[in-house]
Design an enzyme around this catalytic site. Structure first.
Site, short mmCIF file in Angstrom:
data_model
loop_
_atom_site.label_atom_id
_atom_site.label_comp_id
_atom_site.label_asym_id
_atom_site.label_seq_id
_atom_site.Cartn_x
_atom_site.Cartn_y
_atom_site.Cartn_z
N GLU A 109 0.91 -1.12 0.02
CA GLU A 109 -0.07 -0.14 0.05
C GLU A 109 1.00 1.12 0.09
O GLU A 109 1.76 1.28 0.74
CB GLU A 109 -1.00 -0.15 1.14
CG GLU A 109 -1.56 1.41 1.76
CD GLU A 109 -2.45 2.01 0.76
OE1 GLU A 109 -3.59 1.19 0.27
OE2 GLU A 109 -2.49 2.91 0.45
N ASP A 159 -6.29 -4.22 -5.34
CA ASP A 159 -7.28 -3.28 -4.89
C ASP A 159 -7.00 -2.16 -4.72
O ASP A 159 -6.45 -1.57 -3.86
CB ASP A 159 -7.72 -3.98 -3.40
CG ASP A 159 -8.73 -3.16 -2.59
OD1 ASP A 159 -9.50 -2.38 -3.25
OD2 ASP A 159 -8.76 -3.18 -1.34
N1 AAT Z 1 -10.75 -1.60 -0.33
C1 AAT Z 1 -10.99 -0.06 -0.49
C2 AAT Z 1 -10.83 -0.08 -1.76
C3 AAT Z 1 -9.98 0.87 -2.56
S1 AAT Z 1 -8.54 1.37 -1.64
C4 AAT Z 1 -7.44 1.81 -2.80
C5 AAT Z 1 -6.11 1.89 -2.21
O1 AAT Z 1 -4.94 1.56 -3.19
C6 AAT Z 1 -5.85 3.18 -1.55
O2 AAT Z 1 -5.44 2.93 -0.24
C7 AAT Z 1 -4.72 3.74 -2.15
O3 AAT Z 1 -3.67 4.25 -1.50
C8 AAT Z 1 -3.99 2.63 -2.63
N2 AAT Z 1 -3.05 2.87 -4.01
C9 AAT Z 1 -3.28 3.65 -4.97
N3 AAT Z 1 -2.13 3.67 -5.78
C10 AAT Z 1 -1.18 2.94 -5.17
C11 AAT Z 1 0.08 2.43 -5.88
N4 AAT Z 1 0.47 2.86 -7.04
N5 AAT Z 1 0.50 1.32 -5.07
C12 AAT Z 1 0.16 0.75 -3.78
N6 AAT Z 1 -1.20 1.41 -3.31
C13 AAT Z 1 -1.71 2.40 -4.05
C14 AAT Z 1 -10.26 1.02 -3.99
C15 AAT Z 1 -11.85 1.67 -4.30
C16 AAT Z 1 -12.00 1.55 -5.81
C17 AAT Z 1 -13.02 2.53 -6.03
C18 AAT Z 1 -13.91 2.32 -7.18
N7 AAT Z 1 -14.51 3.42 -7.51
#
Ligand code: AAT
Length: 292
Positions: A109, A159
């Protein structure tokens, strides 16, 4: 002003916005990557919002987290090593932990603030981090995946947020190529893939890219999540060349998994019937997503 434009004119869904009555703002801060907001809603429990985009509500997170985890993990026998990309709230980890065959759960994350906020405001999701099989890596998934030995994982679950902001690179071809390399032959990927009502073009592009890279099979599934734009969310499921994977018929059904249903929290949405049903597609999707 700029903040208002961000909330009401998101380029991912121009011309529409979904409203929830706010009872109380619980947290609002800018992290290194995005604006993190938590509020208590009148009817959906607490809600997590990143850069003006709703990521989850307590009432319907079960649908998204259960489907994105169990669609891939119930499609292969005895998964052992799993990677989660994004998912800093911990909800997907909580679902993965139902699978007793699993030995290692890596999670990458980018934003530590999401993890801290979840531990404070969403304990029912953050409980996922307490599983001793979980290894947390805080950083950009694109960098993380570059250094993974080939064939390490049985399953990868992406995710991640919508492709505006830090997740931009996560829908591009080089990232999918790295994911495929990190999977064993016959390993599976499940990737959050937007709404069939709003994004058939984007879905079509993602599927065509995946078909070039994943030589096993590529499928699209979807589930109802009322607080996501248009009320549905999709998933792209892919397998690498190797032992064939028939995603539409779970070979590792959750109902037969020792301990999966007696977990600290009951399954609210996912079961084998929902799994099979998730692959049925409306006619307009079949027509517009030409690559399917
Ligand atoms: N379970 C909740 C749903 C999510 S959370 C998506 C997560 O991806 C966020 O916490 C964000 O900080 C993380 N994230 C974003 N870019 C990266 C990256 N490059 N590397 C690692 N983590 C990342 C998704 C909801 C979907 C909504 C649909 N409309």
């Amino acid at each position: 002003n700029k903040a208002k434009r961000m909330y009401f004119h998101n380029p991912m869904w121009p011309g529409e916005a979904h409203s929830l009555a706010v009872e109380k703002i619980l947290f609002k801060e800018r992290s290194e990557y995005q604006e993190v907001l938590v509020f208590e809603s009148a009817t959906y429990g607490k809600v997590l919002v990143l850069d003006g985009i709703l990521q989850l509500s307590e009432k319907d997170e079960c649908a998204y987290q259960e489907m994105i985890a169990h669609l891939p993990l119930c499609s292969i026998k005895s998964p052992k090593n799993v990677l989660v990309v994004g998912g800093g709230d911990g909800g997907v980890l909580r679902e993965i932990s139902r699978h007793s065959s699993i030995e290692l759960i890596d999670i990458c994350e980018i934003d530590k603030m999401v993890i801290d906020v979840s531990k404070k405001f969403f304990p029912e999701l953050a409980v996922g981090f307490e599983d001793p099989r979980v290894h947390l890596h805080v950083g950009d998934a694109v960098e993380f995946i570059r250094n993974i030995p080939e064939g390490k994982y049985d399953a990868i679950i992406v995710d991640s947020s919508d492709p505006v902001g830090p997740a931009q690179e996560l829908v591009e071809r080089p990232f999918f190529e790295m994911l495929a390399k990190a999977l064993r032959p016959g390993g599976v990927l499940c990737n959050m893939a937007e709404s069939m009502w709003l994004h058939t073009h984007l879905i079509d592009d993602m599927i065509s890219v995946c078909q070039k890279i994943f030589k096993g099979s590529v499928h699209y599934a979807w589930a109802s999540v009322p607080t996501y734009p248009s009320g549905v969310i999709g998933f792209i499921l892919c397998s690498t060349e190797g032992p064939p994977v028939d995603f539409r018929n779970p070979v590792n059904p959750i109902e037969k998994l020792q301990g999966a249903l007696e977990h600290q929290r009951e399954l609210k949405f996912y079961n084998s019937q929902m799994h099979r049903a998730a692959f049925a597609l409306p006619s307009f999707v079949r027509k517009e997503v030409k690559s399917l």
